[in-house]
Design an enzyme around this catalytic site. Structure first.
Site, PDB file in Angstrom:
ATOM      1  CB  SER A   1      -7.906   1.948  11.858  1.00  0.00           C
ATOM      2  OG  SER A   1      -8.800   3.050  11.918  1.00  0.00           O
TER       3      SER A   1
ATOM      4  N   GLY B   1       0.824  -1.206   0.000  1.00  0.00           N
ATOM      5  CA  GLY B   1       0.000   0.000   0.000  1.00  0.00           C
ATOM      6  C   GLY B   1       0.853   1.248   0.000  1.00  0.00           C
TER       7      GLY B   1
ATOM      8  CE1 TYR C   1     -10.028  -0.115   7.245  1.00  0.00           C
ATOM      9  CE2 TYR C   1     -10.807   1.352   8.970  1.00  0.00           C
ATOM     10  CZ  TYR C   1      -9.822   0.975   8.074  1.00  0.00           C
ATOM     11  OH  TYR C   1      -8.643   1.673   8.015  1.00  0.00           O
ATOM     12  CB  ALA C   2     -14.722  -1.770  13.437  1.00  0.00           C
ATOM     13  CB  THR C   3     -14.508  -7.001  12.315  1.00  0.00           C
ATOM     14  OG1 THR C   3     -15.818  -6.625  12.745  1.00  0.00           O
ATOM     15  CG2 THR C   3     -14.229  -8.435  12.723  1.00  0.00           C
ATOM     16  CB  ALA C   4     -10.484  -5.980   9.121  1.00  0.00           C
ATOM     17  CE  LYS C   5      -7.113  -1.151   8.867  1.00  0.00           C
ATOM     18  NZ  LYS C   5      -5.834  -1.513   8.208  1.00  0.00           N
TER      19      LYS C   5
ATOM     20  CG  ASP D   1      -5.119  -9.336  -5.421  1.00  0.00           C
ATOM     21  OD1 ASP D   1      -5.209  -9.031  -4.212  1.00  0.00           O
ATOM     22  OD2 ASP D   1      -6.078  -9.754  -6.090  1.00  0.00           O
ATOM     23  CB  VAL D   2      -1.862  -7.323  -0.701  1.00  0.00           C
ATOM     24  CG1 VAL D   2      -0.847  -6.334  -1.242  1.00  0.00           C
ATOM     25  CG2 VAL D   2      -3.222  -6.654  -0.456  1.00  0.00           C
TER      26      VAL D   2
END
Length: 260
Positions: free
Chosen positions: A143, A11, A162-166, A61-62
């Site tokens: 984040s 990124g 997104y909150a879950t992933a971070k 592609d990560v």
């Protein structure tokens, strides 16, 4: 004489990634700069100065295991070592959804993979090299959204996944740090707040597109009274990648202007 250090940065073509790339090059790192956006990579390469260092751009592609393995192999072949890995690639996806009932599994899987799976794949791929060196520095980007956000989504599209992933990145970092500490490898996470990159970067464009009252509401959540700058995050990444930061591992550092 200490060998020149080498880093992989995912990124890396805009925002925090671009600011980090500039700092690492100035510090003398060789750098594999990875991004999925070829045009963004081209623009970044025009801006970055690499006197005394080598910088290799790579579109990848990560979340694809084969492409991650190929990226790490490229770095090893080019530089002979991997001293540092910075996992910045991520995001909340393009689809704006608020309520859990509106989140389909495709959105969920995309956001989780983009943030968590990519971090796992790159950490796993570099580990044999770092263990062999008995040295490594890893920084993963979480984040402040990991701790939840009040009100309607603003610059974050699919906020719940997104909150879950971070949040998962925080736990992943804490455990991996303990697992690899004996091999001279440190692993830390950063939780940035609202960080505005250069014009044209994703978060900056989303923030600028908000109504004035929404921008004011967002900034009111930061006691320091302003959004952060990408270089303020990049400077912490630079420190955590240094040899001097060798006794810091498994921690999560908030860079959020006092956001509560």
């Amino acid at each position: 004489m200490t060998a020149q250090q080498a880093a992989i940065l995912t990124g890396g073509a805009g925002g925090i990634g671009l600011a980090t790339a500039a700092r690492l090059l100035a510090k003398g790192f060789d750098l594999l700069l990875i991004d999925r956006d070829q045009q963004a990579i081209d623009r970044a390469m025009e801006q970055l100065e690499s006197e005394g260092s080598r910088i290799l751009p790579l579109t990848s592609d990560v979340v694809r295991e084969d492409e991650v393995a190929a990226a790490v192999e490229t770095a090893v072949k080019a530089f002979g070592r991997i001293d540092a890995l910075v996992n910045i690639a991520g995001g909340a996806g393009p689809k704006r959804v608020t309520d859990i009932e509106e989140i389909d599994t495709d959105v969920w899987d995309h956001v989780i993979d983009l943030n968590v799976k990519s971090t796992f794949l790159f950490c796993r791929a570099v580990m044999p090299v770092m263990r062999g060196q008995q040295y490594g520095r890893i920084v993963n980007l979480s984040s402040v959204i990991a701790f939840g956000e009040k009100g309607p989504p603003t610059t974050v599209a699919a906020r719940l996944p997104y909150a879950t992933a971070k949040a998962a990145i925080i736990g992943f970092t804490a455990q991996l740090a303990k697992d690899v500490a004996a091999d001279g490898i440190t692993v830390n996470a950063l939780c940035p707040g609202l960080i505005l990159g250069e014009k044209g970067s994703r978060i900056r464009d989303r923030f600028d597109a908000l109504p004035e009252e929404e921008r004011a509401r967002m900034l009111a959540g930061y006691p320091i009274g302003r959004a952060g700058d990408t270089d303020e995050v990049a400077s912490m990444i630079e420190y955590l990648l240094s040899r001097e930061a060798g006794y810091i591992t498994g921690t999560t550092i908030r860079i959020d202007g006092g956001n509560l």
